[in-house]
Design an enzyme around this catalytic site. Structure first.
Site, PDB file in Angstrom:
ATOM      1  N   TYR A  93      90.255 105.339  21.082  1.00 54.55           N
ATOM      2  CA  TYR A  93      90.343 106.754  21.468  1.00 54.55           C
ATOM      3  C   TYR A  93      89.699 107.628  20.397  1.00 54.55           C
ATOM      4  O   TYR A  93      89.568 107.225  19.241  1.00 54.55           O
ATOM      5  CB  TYR A  93      91.818 107.135  21.677  1.00 54.55           C
ATOM      6  CG  TYR A  93      91.995 108.438  22.418  1.00 54.55           C
ATOM      7  CD1 TYR A  93      91.472 108.598  23.695  1.00 54.55           C
ATOM      8  CD2 TYR A  93      92.670 109.507  21.840  1.00 54.55           C
ATOM      9  CE1 TYR A  93      91.614 109.797  24.376  1.00 54.55           C
ATOM     10  CE2 TYR A  93      92.833 110.700  22.517  1.00 54.55           C
ATOM     11  CZ  TYR A  93      92.299 110.840  23.784  1.00 54.55           C
ATOM     12  OH  TYR A  93      92.437 112.023  24.461  1.00 54.55           O
ATOM     13  N   ASN A 175      96.867 115.448  32.904  1.00 54.47           N
ATOM     14  CA  ASN A 175      95.956 115.324  34.051  1.00 54.47           C
ATOM     15  C   ASN A 175      95.739 116.630  34.822  1.00 54.47           C
ATOM     16  O   ASN A 175      94.595 117.050  35.002  1.00 54.47           O
ATOM     17  CB  ASN A 175      96.422 114.209  34.989  1.00 54.47           C
ATOM     18  CG  ASN A 175      96.231 112.837  34.359  1.00 54.47           C
ATOM     19  OD1 ASN A 175      95.372 112.673  33.501  1.00 54.47           O
ATOM     20  ND2 ASN A 175      97.022 111.878  34.752  1.00 54.47           N
ATOM     21  N   ASN A 215      91.259 109.249  43.165  1.00 51.76           N
ATOM     22  CA  ASN A 215      92.690 108.981  43.326  1.00 51.76           C
ATOM     23  C   ASN A 215      93.416 108.918  41.995  1.00 51.76           C
ATOM     24  O   ASN A 215      94.602 108.596  41.943  1.00 51.76           O
ATOM     25  CB  ASN A 215      92.902 107.664  44.086  1.00 51.76           C
ATOM     26  CG  ASN A 215      92.341 106.473  43.315  1.00 51.76           C
ATOM     27  OD1 ASN A 215      91.289 106.582  42.716  1.00 51.76           O
ATOM     28  ND2 ASN A 215      93.037 105.367  43.325  1.00 51.76           N
ATOM     29  N   ARG A 238      87.466 103.732  45.071  1.00 53.84           N
ATOM     30  CA  ARG A 238      87.043 102.329  45.198  1.00 53.84           C
ATOM     31  C   ARG A 238      87.696 101.722  46.441  1.00 53.84           C
ATOM     32  O   ARG A 238      88.841 102.041  46.755  1.00 53.84           O
ATOM     33  CB  ARG A 238      87.467 101.537  43.963  1.00 53.84           C
ATOM     34  CG  ARG A 238      86.726 101.981  42.729  1.00 53.84           C
ATOM     35  CD  ARG A 238      86.776 100.928  41.659  1.00 53.84           C
ATOM     36  NE  ARG A 238      88.101 100.745  41.084  1.00 53.84           N
ATOM     37  CZ  ARG A 238      88.363  99.857  40.153  1.00 53.84           C
ATOM     38  NH1 ARG A 238      87.401  99.056  39.706  1.00 53.84           N
ATOM     39  NH2 ARG A 238      89.585  99.741  39.652  1.00 53.84           N
ATOM     40  N   ARG A 240      89.650  99.234  48.804  1.00 53.72           N
ATOM     41  CA  ARG A 240      90.805  98.371  48.606  1.00 53.72           C
ATOM     42  C   ARG A 240      90.522  97.007  49.227  1.00 53.72           C
ATOM     43  O   ARG A 240      89.450  96.795  49.807  1.00 53.72           O
ATOM     44  CB  ARG A 240      92.057  98.971  49.254  1.00 53.72           C
ATOM     45  CG  ARG A 240      92.694 100.210  48.624  1.00 53.72           C
ATOM     46  CD  ARG A 240      91.980 100.796  47.482  1.00 53.72           C
ATOM     47  NE  ARG A 240      92.886 101.079  46.372  1.00 53.72           N
ATOM     48  CZ  ARG A 240      92.523 101.609  45.212  1.00 53.72           C
ATOM     49  NH1 ARG A 240      91.260 101.934  44.987  1.00 53.72           N
ATOM     50  NH2 ARG A 240      93.390 101.799  44.253  1.00 53.72           N
ATOM     51  N   TYR A 315      84.441 112.949  31.594  1.00 58.37           N
ATOM     52  CA  TYR A 315      85.697 113.103  30.860  1.00 58.37           C
ATOM     53  C   TYR A 315      86.444 111.793  30.683  1.00 58.37           C
ATOM     54  O   TYR A 315      87.513 111.755  30.074  1.00 58.37           O
ATOM     55  CB  TYR A 315      86.596 114.150  31.543  1.00 58.37           C
ATOM     56  CG  TYR A 315      87.117 113.730  32.906  1.00 58.37           C
ATOM     57  CD1 TYR A 315      86.341 113.880  34.046  1.00 58.37           C
ATOM     58  CD2 TYR A 315      88.385 113.176  33.036  1.00 58.37           C
ATOM     59  CE1 TYR A 315      86.817 113.485  35.284  1.00 58.37           C
ATOM     60  CE2 TYR A 315      88.874 112.787  34.282  1.00 58.37           C
ATOM     61  CZ  TYR A 315      88.082 112.938  35.400  1.00 58.37           C
ATOM     62  OH  TYR A 315      88.558 112.535  36.622  1.00 58.37           O
ATOM     63  N   GLY A 316      85.916 110.702  31.212  1.00 57.87           N
ATOM     64  CA  GLY A 316      86.560 109.401  31.056  1.00 57.87           C
ATOM     65  C   GLY A 316      85.549 108.307  31.289  1.00 57.87           C
ATOM     66  O   GLY A 316      84.455 108.554  31.821  1.00 57.87           O
ATOM     67  N   GLY A 317      85.890 107.096  30.892  1.00 57.33           N
ATOM     68  CA  GLY A 317      84.963 105.973  31.050  1.00 57.33           C
ATOM     69  C   GLY A 317      85.687 104.733  31.528  1.00 57.33           C
ATOM     70  O   GLY A 317      85.687 103.703  30.856  1.00 57.33           O
ATOM     71  N   MET A 318      86.329 104.846  32.707  1.00 60.07           N
ATOM     72  CA  MET A 318      87.190 103.754  33.176  1.00 60.07           C
ATOM     73  C   MET A 318      86.424 102.445  33.373  1.00 60.07           C
ATOM     74  O   MET A 318      86.997 101.369  33.201  1.00 60.07           O
ATOM     75  CB  MET A 318      87.885 104.147  34.485  1.00 60.07           C
ATOM     76  CG  MET A 318      88.903 105.267  34.372  1.00 60.07           C
ATOM     77  SD  MET A 318      90.204 104.996  33.152  1.00 60.07           S
ATOM     78  CE  MET A 318      91.120 103.629  33.828  1.00 60.07           C
TER      79      MET A 318
HETATM   80  N1  LIG Z   1      88.747 113.911  28.516  1.00 65.05           N
HETATM   81  C1  LIG Z   1      89.988 114.329  28.716  1.00 65.05           C
HETATM   82  O1  LIG Z   1      90.447 115.311  28.170  1.00 65.05           O
HETATM   83  C2  LIG Z   1      90.822 113.542  29.685  1.00 65.05           C
HETATM   84  C3  LIG Z   1      92.052 114.057  30.119  1.00 65.05           C
HETATM   85  C4  LIG Z   1      92.787 113.312  31.059  1.00 65.05           C
HETATM   86  C5  LIG Z   1      92.287 112.079  31.496  1.00 65.05           C
HETATM   87  N2  LIG Z   1      91.112 111.615  31.002  1.00 65.05           N
HETATM   88  C6  LIG Z   1      90.518 110.363  31.437  1.00 65.05           C
HETATM   89  O2  LIG Z   1      90.414 110.405  32.846  1.00 65.05           O
HETATM   90  C7  LIG Z   1      90.475 109.109  33.363  1.00 65.05           C
HETATM   91  C8  LIG Z   1      91.515 109.086  34.457  1.00 65.05           C
HETATM   92  O3  LIG Z   1      92.785 109.325  33.861  1.00 65.05           O
HETATM   93  P1  LIG Z   1      94.083 109.440  34.754  1.00 65.05           P
HETATM   94  O4  LIG Z   1      95.253 109.485  33.864  1.00 65.05           O
HETATM   95  O5  LIG Z   1      93.874 110.527  35.725  1.00 65.05           O
HETATM   96  O6  LIG Z   1      93.992 108.025  35.504  1.00 65.05           O
HETATM   97  P2  LIG Z   1      95.067 107.288  36.372  1.00 65.05           P
HETATM   98  O7  LIG Z   1      95.878 108.266  37.133  1.00 65.05           O
HETATM   99  O8  LIG Z   1      95.764 106.299  35.507  1.00 65.05           O
HETATM  100  O9  LIG Z   1      94.115 106.505  37.389  1.00 65.05           O
HETATM  101  C9  LIG Z   1      93.144 105.604  36.928  1.00 65.05           C
HETATM  102  C10 LIG Z   1      91.875 105.808  37.730  1.00 65.05           C
HETATM  103  O10 LIG Z   1      90.840 105.029  37.179  1.00 65.05           O
HETATM  104  C11 LIG Z   1      90.260 104.215  38.213  1.00 65.05           C
HETATM  105  N3  LIG Z   1      89.816 102.960  37.621  1.00 65.05           N
HETATM  106  C12 LIG Z   1      90.563 102.082  36.928  1.00 65.05           C
HETATM  107  N4  LIG Z   1      89.791 101.072  36.499  1.00 65.05           N
HETATM  108  C13 LIG Z   1      88.541 101.322  36.951  1.00 65.05           C
HETATM  109  C14 LIG Z   1      87.295 100.651  36.838  1.00 65.05           C
HETATM  110  N5  LIG Z   1      87.173  99.501  36.162  1.00 65.05           N
HETATM  111  N6  LIG Z   1      86.210 101.202  37.430  1.00 65.05           N
HETATM  112  C15 LIG Z   1      86.315 102.364  38.117  1.00 65.05           C
HETATM  113  N7  LIG Z   1      87.463 103.051  38.242  1.00 65.05           N
HETATM  114  C16 LIG Z   1      88.566 102.531  37.666  1.00 65.05           C
HETATM  115  C17 LIG Z   1      91.376 104.021  39.201  1.00 65.05           C
HETATM  116  O11 LIG Z   1      90.853 103.697  40.445  1.00 65.05           O
HETATM  117  P3  LIG Z   1      91.480 102.478  41.309  1.00 65.05           P
HETATM  118  O12 LIG Z   1      92.770 103.016  41.886  1.00 65.05           O
HETATM  119  O13 LIG Z   1      90.436 102.194  42.304  1.00 65.05           O
HETATM  120  O14 LIG Z   1      91.738 101.358  40.337  1.00 65.05           O
HETATM  121  C18 LIG Z   1      92.007 105.403  39.187  1.00 65.05           C
HETATM  122  O15 LIG Z   1      91.267 106.281  39.985  1.00 65.05           O
HETATM  123  C19 LIG Z   1      90.771 108.197  32.184  1.00 65.05           C
HETATM  124  O16 LIG Z   1      89.572 107.652  31.721  1.00 65.05           O
HETATM  125  C20 LIG Z   1      91.360 109.132  31.164  1.00 65.05           C
HETATM  126  O17 LIG Z   1      91.203 108.683  29.847  1.00 65.05           O
HETATM  127  C21 LIG Z   1      90.377 112.319  30.113  1.00 65.05           C
END
Ligand SMILES: NC(=O)c1ccc[n+]([C@@H]2O[C@H](COP(=O)([O-])OP(=O)(O)OC[C@H]3O[C@@H](n4cnc5c(N)ncnc54)[C@H](OP(=O)(O)O)[C@@H]3O)[C@@H](O)[C@H]2O)c1
Length: 411
Positions: A93, A175, A215, A238, A240, A315-318
């Site tokens: 992080y 979020n 989602n 993505r 299901r 903002y993220g790199g899942m």
């Molecule tokens: N920059 C910032 O300030 C900030 C703030 C908040 C969050 N974030 C980032 O935003 C992202 C989402 O956070 P969240 O808490 O909202 O997530 P979350 O509710 O935990 O949901 C995870 C999301 O990531 C997807 N995902 C998981 N693995 C994946 C993969 N290998 N390839 C593509 N998609 C994948 C999931 O899709 P599926 O259901 O299809 O698995 C789901 O849509 C994270 O990267 C987090 O670090 C950044």
């Protein structure tokens, strides 16, 4: 690292780390109320980065009843397991949490967890925070994966708990706030700033934005704010395992207010160009904003879907893959690529953050904003370390039904 960050679990300026550490005794007892008014507490901690399974341990300690007069003692009600928390444990992080021995760990350790809600057990006199109030951390990297916290009153923001449950309050500050800020800051606007340092939206403009990870917690919030603020959304999810499950997820997105929901596969298909033209009435309607939390090819496809002069906010790199920027998009379509980090915004705009949190909580109270689906992870005094670690480890696995949230018993 700023000293305020390092001391965020401590009453600032009042207690030197050693002084407080001497009041917190490790492993004193397994009873929640110890002798002489000591509070028995537990925290997930890590001293070295690594996979949660390996790096985390559950540390028991006791908190003296004689906390500093300006500090408050609170017990945790709920604390989510967000991707950023897991990345923090992994050491990937953008910010490191404070590593200290304040709760009596053998090695300097950090408590992960960026957000959560606490109930105040003891509050300093003269503060507007009282016993029984609910508070959330005022700063990032507070460390919420713990049964109890002792900190200065101004390390917390008091929440009006009327009409809210702990899960709603515990999940409001990362979020939904990220979605709120990104739409406000990069959404269609007149380019002016409002009093909170945020651009006013052209409410009702009907402008489009497109996002992946629709989602996710952030994605669901963006759909709902978009709908409330008169923006229209194209949402990528993505696929299901079965068509029925994919349809069910699409329905969830439509129920939140999504205008268009497509799968990853559709976004990458040959037909997407024509479908997009149809959605935007042959380009007469613009897609000015893309929100990317996935990266890799998915982000590139999102950028290609933007109209000329649009902005892709990452903002993220899942997917853990770099974002490739095709030169043609930079030159011929003048697409802007920017990054967003909520922590930085929070530091810059403390008042704006409070306003935003209250605004979102009001929307929740009035039934205009639905909280994210969660998978509750009960955390009682007897809960095994392995159970808690498994829940964290599972947090980065995809295709989940809900976000993991620690829900604390009467610890
Ligand atoms: N920059 C910032 O300030 C900030 C703030 C908040 C969050 N974030 C980032 O935003 C992202 C989402 O956070 P969240 O808490 O909202 O997530 P979350 O509710 O935990 O949901 C995870 C999301 O990531 C997807 N995902 C998981 N693995 C994946 C993969 N290998 N390839 C593509 N998609 C994948 C999931 O899709 P599926 O259901 O299809 O698995 C789901 O849509 C994270 O990267 C987090 O670090 C950044």
């Amino acid at each position: 690292m700023a000293s305020s960050q390092r001391l965020s679990i401590l009453p600032k300026g009042l207690v030197r780390p050693r002084a407080l550490a001497s009041r917190i005794q490790p492993n004193a007892s397994r009873r929640k109320s110890g002798p002489y008014g000591y509070t028995q507490a537990k925290a997930l901690v890590f001293s070295k980065p690594g996979e949660p399974q390996d790096a985390l341990s559950l540390h028991a300690h006791s908190i003296s009843p004689s906390i500093p007069s300006s500090a408050l003692l609170a017990r945790t009600l709920a604390a989510p397991i967000n991707p950023a928390d897991i990345n923090t444990v992994q050491g990937t992080y953008g910010a490191k949490p404070p590593f200290t021995s304040l709760i009596g760990t053998a090695e300097p350790s950090a408590v992960p967890g960026n957000e959560g809600v606490f109930e105040v057990l003891a509050a300093p006199g003269g503060s507007d925070i009282h016993k029984g109030d609910w508070v959330i951390p005022a700063r990032s990297q507070f460390g919420t994966w713990r049964t109890h916290a002792v900190a200065e009153a101004d390390d917390f923001i008091k929440i009006d708990k009327q009409g809210l449950n702990p899960l709603q309050v515990a999940t409001v500050s990362v979020n939904p706030c990220s979605a709120y800020r990104m739409l406000r800051s990069y959404g269609p606007s007149a380019g002016l700033k409002d009093g909170l340092g945020m651009r006013p939206l052209e409410v009702g403009s009907g402008a489009w934005f497109i996002q992946n990870g629709a989602n996710s917690g952030v994605g669901r919030a963006a759909i709902q704010f978009g709908r409330l603020w008169g923006l229209r959304s194209i949402n990528v999810i993505r696929e299901r395992d079965s068509a029925e499950e994919t349809d069910a997820l699409k329905r969830e997105m439509y129920d939140l207010g999504a205008d268009v929901v497509v799968t990853d596969a559709q976004l990458h298909s040959r037909e997407w160009r024509d479908q997009l033209a149809e959605i935007t009435r042959q380009g007469r309607e613009k897609i000015g904003l893309g929100l990317n939390c996935v990266g890799g090819k998915n982000a590139t496809a999102l950028a290609r879907s933007l109209s000329e002069g649009g902005t892709l906010v990452s903002y993220g790199g899942m997917a853990k893959q770099p974002v490739a920027l095709p030169v043609g998009l930079l030159i011929f379509k003048d697409i802007r690529f920017v990054g967003f980090w909520l922590s930085k915004w929070n530091e810059k705009d403390v008042q704006g953050r409070k306003h935003m949190i209250n605004d979102i909580l009001d929307l929740i109270r009035s039934g205009k904003f639905k909280d994210v689906p969660v998978e509750e992870v009960p955390w009682h005094w007897e809960t095994e370390e392995a159970t808690l670690k498994d829940a964290v480890q599972a947090g980065l696995g995809g295709f989940r039904k809900g976000k993991g949230v620690f829900v604390f018993g009467d610890t």
